[in-house]
Design an enzyme around this catalytic site. Structure first.
Site, mmCIF file in Angstrom:
data_model
loop_
_atom_site.group_PDB
_atom_site.id
_atom_site.type_symbol
_atom_site.label_atom_id
_atom_site.label_comp_id
_atom_site.label_asym_id
_atom_site.label_seq_id
_atom_site.Cartn_x
_atom_site.Cartn_y
_atom_site.Cartn_z
ATOM 1 N N TYR A 120 0.862 -1.179 0.000
ATOM 2 C CA TYR A 120 0.000 0.000 0.000
ATOM 3 C C TYR A 120 0.899 1.230 0.000
ATOM 4 C CZ TYR A 120 -3.458 3.456 1.557
ATOM 5 O OH TYR A 120 -4.259 4.571 1.654
ATOM 6 N N ASP A 166 -2.337 -1.496 -3.902
ATOM 7 C CA ASP A 166 -2.713 -0.136 -4.261
ATOM 8 C C ASP A 166 -1.427 0.665 -4.341
ATOM 9 O OD1 ASP A 166 -3.638 2.413 -4.532
ATOM 10 O OD2 ASP A 166 -4.897 2.407 -2.737
ATOM 11 N N HIS A 268 -12.436 0.717 -4.347
ATOM 12 C CA HIS A 268 -11.588 -0.051 -5.255
ATOM 13 C C HIS A 268 -12.313 -1.341 -5.629
ATOM 14 C CE1 HIS A 268 -7.648 2.084 -4.453
ATOM 15 N NE2 HIS A 268 -8.392 2.493 -3.424
#
Length: 277
Positions: A120, A166, A268
């Site tokens: 992330y 991500d 998402h």
């Protein structure tokens, strides 16, 4: 082997039934039946996450997690049907490892050995005169500068490795609907895209792009605001990077875009890669 990555935008919110048409993340998990799910932005302690995921953990799934020292922020994990043979939290950064931004898990052995990792990346900001923007911009730069060498080491390890999550960077113009209007915004800044380009030039393969070719998207993030989702005005900031030998084993990729706005359990969408192994 089916490997999915998704930013859950808070695990407690993701598993909650939102309305009659949206029972949350757990039914999706049962319907799609992945082997491994790489989670980002869990935003909970491991104890709380295990409570939220209790139905699947009771059914035999395994959760490996890197929680953040900052309450309600970040947190990544690996949810898997098979128990990992090894788990490593962080990548050796005194600044970022305590913030739950990276975790590796090993599966299989010998020729079938595979390392998967959930990442992330900080969202960052354009570097304006606002001290908060400067802080967020510089934090992302420090993360990328420190994380790049770790990716280089993984690439040179000789192992089959998949790093997904991500990334908070759209690699090029195909990866964001309104790229012209976002040239000065975080996630599409020149130095961010150049960082991704260096990873790809070094040998990492963006397997979703590789499979889909020269097309717009497929996007996996849309703002909750306005008509972004309905108009498919999204960003492709969630993707899988693999070592070259593993990329050759990828058979299929897709984005599980919700059928309608009110059926989304995160901003998402899950991105899935199927590997023949």
């Amino acid at each position: 082997m089916k490997i999915t990555s998704v930013n859950v935008n808070g695990i407690r919110a993701a598993v909650k039934q939102r309305n009659a048409n949206n029972p949350g993340m757990l039914p999706w998990l049962a319907e799609t039946s992945p082997d491994v799910v790489l989670l980002q932005e869990i935003r909970a302690t491991e104890k709380v996450a295990r409570t939220a995921l209790a139905p699947v953990l009771d059914a035999g799934w395994h959760l490996s997690m890197a929680e953040s020292a900052v309450a309600g922020r970040s947190g990544v994990g690996v949810l898997s049907r098979a128990e990992p043979s090894g788990v490593r939290i962080g990548y050796g950064s005194d600044e970022f490892d305590p913030l739950g931004r990276y975790l590796e898990a090993d599966f299989g052995s010998g020729d079938d050995a595979l390392t998967v990792a959930s990442v992330y990346v900080p969202s960052g900001a354009a570097r304006t005169e606002d001290p908060k923007d400067v802080e967020k911009h510089d934090e992302k730069v420090r993360f990328l500068d420190s994380f790049g060498p770790h990716l280089d080491a993984l690439l040179g390890s000789g192992r089959d490795v998949l790093v997904a999550g991500d990334w908070n960077i759209a690699p090029d113009e195909r990866d964001i609907k309104n790229w012209k209007g976002n040239r000065k915004n975080a996630g599409f800044l020149p130095h961010e895209r150049e960082w991704v380009a260096r990873r790809l030039a070094s040998g990492w393969v963006d397997v979703v792009r590789d499979q889909h070719g020269d097309v717009a998207g497929p996007y996996a993030w849309w703002s909750w605001r306005g008509k972004a989702f309905d108009n498919d005005a999204g960003w492709r900031i969630d993707y899988h990077l693999t070592t070259p030998a593993l990329a050759a084993q990828v058979r299929k990729t897709w984005v599980d875009r919700a059928a309608a706005y009110d059926r989304r359990w995160s901003d998402h969408a899950p991105v899935t890669v199927v590997v023949a192994r």
